[in-house]
Design an enzyme around this catalytic site. Sequence first.
Site, PDB file in Angstrom:
ATOM      1  N   GLU A 254       0.752  -1.154  -0.015  1.00 22.86           N
ATOM      2  CA  GLU A 254      -0.024  -0.021  -0.020  1.00 22.86           C
ATOM      3  C   GLU A 254       0.879   1.300   0.188  1.00 22.86           C
ATOM      4  OE1 GLU A 254      -3.211  -0.478  -0.254  1.00 22.86           O
ATOM      5  OE2 GLU A 254      -3.125  -2.712  -0.045  1.00 22.86           O
ATOM      6  N   CYS A 288      -2.178   9.271   2.737  1.00 18.05           N
ATOM      7  CA  CYS A 288      -1.812   8.903   1.291  1.00 18.05           C
ATOM      8  C   CYS A 288      -2.921   8.951   0.334  1.00 18.05           C
ATOM      9  CB  CYS A 288      -1.535   7.199   1.479  1.00 18.05           C
ATOM     10  SG  CYS A 288      -3.050   6.570   2.090  1.00 18.05           S
TER      11      CYS A 288
END
Length: 516
Positions: A254, A288
């Site tokens: 990720e 993010c």
Amino acid sequence: MTATVAAPFPGPSLTSRFCAVLGDETRPVRAPFTGEVLYDLPLSTPDDVVLAVARAREVQSGWAQTPLRERVAVIRRFHDLVLAKRDEAMDILQWETGKARGDALEEVLDVCVVAQYYGRLAGRVLRTRRRRGALPLLVGVEEVRRPVGVVGVITPWNYPLTLAAGDTIPALIAGNGVIVKPDPQTSLIAAWVADQFLLAGLPDGLFSVVTGDGPTMGSAVIDAVDYVMFTGSSATGRIVAERCARRLIGCSLELGGKNAMIIRADADLARAAEIAVRACFANTGQLCMAMERIYVHADVHEEFLAHFIPRVLSLRIATAPGWEGDLGCLVSPEHLARVQAHVDDALSAGAIAIAGGRARPDIGPLAFEPTVLEGVDESMILCRDETFGPVVSVYPVLSDDEAIARANDTAYGLNASILSRDVRAARAMARRLHSGSVNINEGYAATWGSTASPVGGLGDSGLGRRHGEGGLLAFTESQTIATQRFLGFGPQLGLDRERWGEVLAAAVGAMKHIRF
Ligand code: NAD
């Protein structure tokens, strides 16, 4: 063996134990709010990782045999503890990361939502399934889900509770042991998670925290575990993927993003401004899924800015734990230097800061103004590189097609957002975006918070997904058990190979017409 760290900040007892730390060395961890040393972090060694994984393996086989409802009961108790002790968690999160308390609360609630979701889902997804056999009635097939063994969870500093606990929960429910290697800046919250798991009744040793730097300790974890759940930068993700490949173990990566928001000409601009502020500056932009680029239709560009900029200028920077402040400070002097370098590079090449643009040492050593830039072009670093701070560039565009083309002009593909009154048109546009998630009339919370659906990145933003059924199945291996009944596959009934071959061909032909 355990090590105890008494953190010198106020609030309830913040003494936590690190379950697998044996090393004698320590390193100081400083508070982003003040720059003061919070505590001395005991550092693990690679040998500690080997011991922690060996211990987890011993306990894991019993845990995998424990009935699922008992495993889920532990996770439910963990959920209750995290929710009840949220102030303690939020104190640690604010002191270690410098984030605003609202962002810390999001982490707590996220962990609880994930625990509830996987607690409910696990029975259905992990149960053994009957599958169609090669020859109907003659072959009985079961697909069994087995835990992978011991999972290594490597986490960054920006969402250290969400990522340490949120990925651990499905791994534990699936019957695995877990070793977490947090970023050194945020080890105490990971140790706090370990404490809550133990209080919830998780077998001692099944979940451990090892501390230390990435290249040494992250590598040691990868070398010892059976699966790696990695969250961090794309550059490190590549290194992790290579190391996992050498061992032929699976991994989920990720990684970073350069996320784009598209504001269509028909958008409700007051609402768009409110959504954009949250989407760009949540967690001080150290998220993010945060938006770093806004493509706004030229017809409404000025009007959007008239709504957006006053909101940005009114944001208050938190410099101490508590509910004061809409966004927090940056996490470290190194990260502040990176954010400042991105902004300075753009400004020196002709971009204009229409809000913010500078650090605020007068408020706090790592405070940075929420910043909006115009006039950013390809020559500037922040046009394409992830800044990971409270900085967004706004670009006028002439059409939806141009907005999509420019949004897609990135190596990343993590998150995107479309703001429009025409939801149907926005949904059609979403399918053309190269992005693992697209939020319509929201920035990131709609996709991230919808735990039943997978989230993750395309391109440089990663491999694999968390959340959804896949987020649980990733921590399992399938095993197929097939039982042959009555007749075998070889020639039967006294037939020679040729005749038997004709029987098989006829049977396969007939199967085409059978509905299974
Ligand atoms: P990073 O890659 O530097 O560090 C992440 C973790 O990996 C840390 O625990 C670090 O110690 C460890 N690490 C570093 N080098 C390693 C190595 N060689 N082998 C194994 N482990 C190693 O990331 P960061 O800068 O701390 O975090 C910010 C990044 O994380 C941003 O790019 C952000 O977009 C990304 N992120 C992604 C998600 C997501 O879900 N996609 C969520 C949060 C953060």
